[in-house]
Design a protein around this motif. Sequence first.
Motif, short mmCIF file in Angstrom:
data_model
loop_
_atom_site.label_atom_id
_atom_site.label_comp_id
_atom_site.label_asym_id
_atom_site.label_seq_id
_atom_site.Cartn_x
_atom_site.Cartn_y
_atom_site.Cartn_z
N LYS A 80 -3.88 -4.60 -31.60
CA LYS A 80 -5.08 -4.73 -32.42
C LYS A 80 -5.88 -5.91 -31.88
N THR A 81 -7.19 -5.88 -32.11
CA THR A 81 -8.06 -6.92 -31.60
C THR A 81 -9.07 -7.30 -32.66
N MET A 82 -9.23 -8.60 -32.88
CA MET A 82 -10.27 -9.09 -33.79
C MET A 82 -11.58 -9.19 -33.04
N LEU A 83 -12.62 -8.53 -33.57
CA LEU A 83 -13.96 -8.59 -32.99
C LEU A 83 -14.87 -9.21 -34.04
N ILE A 84 -15.37 -10.40 -33.76
CA ILE A 84 -16.19 -11.13 -34.73
C ILE A 84 -17.65 -11.08 -34.29
N VAL A 85 -18.50 -10.52 -35.14
CA VAL A 85 -19.94 -10.60 -34.93
C VAL A 85 -20.35 -11.97 -35.48
N ALA A 86 -20.71 -12.84 -34.55
CA ALA A 86 -20.66 -14.27 -34.86
C ALA A 86 -22.01 -14.87 -35.21
N GLY A 87 -22.52 -14.51 -36.37
CA GLY A 87 -23.67 -15.23 -36.90
C GLY A 87 -25.02 -14.70 -36.45
N GLY A 88 -26.06 -15.31 -37.02
CA GLY A 88 -27.43 -14.96 -36.67
C GLY A 88 -28.00 -13.87 -37.56
N GLU A 89 -29.29 -13.61 -37.38
CA GLU A 89 -30.00 -12.59 -38.17
C GLU A 89 -29.72 -11.23 -37.54
N CYS A 90 -28.42 -10.90 -37.46
CA CYS A 90 -28.00 -9.76 -36.65
C CYS A 90 -28.08 -8.42 -37.38
N LEU A 91 -28.03 -8.43 -38.70
CA LEU A 91 -27.94 -7.17 -39.43
C LEU A 91 -29.20 -6.33 -39.30
#
Length: 413
Positions: free
Chosen positions: A72-83
């Motif tokens: 398994k791998t943790m993938l973090i979308v790391a901040g910012g106005e990304c949505l």
Amino acid sequence: MTDRVNVIAYGAYDRHNYGDLLFAIVLKRYLEADGRFEVLIAATKASNLSSYGALPTMPLKKALDATRHQPKTMLIVAGGECLTAQWESIIGYLAPQAIYYPIKASPYLIGHKAFIRLSRLFTSIPSDIPLVLGERDLPGYKVMYNSVGGNEISRKKPLIHAAIKRNLQDCTYVSVRDRETSAELDKLGIEHNLVPDSAILISDIFTPKVDPAEAGHIVFHISDHHAKRRIEAIAQQLTELNVNTGLKIALLTIGKAPGHSDDEPLDKLYSLLGAERAYRVDSGKIEDIIGCIATSKLYCGTSLHGAITALAYAVPQIALLPQRVIKLSSFLETWVPKQSCGFAEVPQISQIGTNLINSFGESQRAELDTVIEAMKARVRANLDHMVALYDQAPARGESARSQQPKPETVTAG
């Protein structure tokens, strides 16, 4: 010692936008501190902005290929106005300045569905929204969102709105950085936590030198987009602020990517103010930006991460054009004491700036320091929580999903 596990930090780290570059630095430093993890910095493409103090990136596809063998791998979308970042913006930022606006217009010429298909093909990123990934397209990956932003999701086109909702429902954990974004996710029925922007931790990493003999300065920043038709009025306000306080104005470049470049309006302001009242800081280097803000008496600008940097070093902040730069005003309203920040339209810059500098004494600084430490504690707890969710999550092929906690109630400063 056992081999370290690869974690993917994914975001817009392949362009010179100051705040995005900070997330990668903060995440890598924090997650690698205990020796368990190796953080792969992934973006839409390979880049090397190390001359600015940023971390090099690899394409997301390469990071996924490097981690497919892990259970398994943790993938973090790391901040910012990304949505709410759409493909035309992401592709536009990576293109030469001359074709930035033609790319931004492309979805309206060939259709949004066609442009999304071409963008996905071009980048090999499996999502209709470039920075909003779901787990159905990434089996074995635990996708988590680290105090992200995304105002006005409900105003997006139905195609984009549906993709945001679908992918956020299909991930392990979501945390957002301000009340506006939280309200949008409430409308979508997405469980989430409200957590400060992780860039607040930069003052744990960078320690600028302060010369106690210097009087200090005022930092001013404005993006090219927001400066249009306002330069002369801003110059008049900054002149008054300089006269009122006796402090020079540091005109600070924060972004250099297409769509984020600040150099042109700040150069114009310098020509109007002159060397007697102002000077330019335009290297674009992360340490220069941090040093300029951290050693100042006041930050005034349209950059959210300019304001967050000021906050991290207990410097009072002014959100410039608060009705237009919602992500900035919303963040300060969510987290910062009213005695330590202000909200100014252009004609109010001098008055609000002068009042903040004159009223910000030792008691206000002590209050702000307490708020900062509480914010940092929440950010660290959020990162630790994501690691705990990763530890509890099943490996590839196993069933069951971790349950995320209910959103927390937060009182504004």
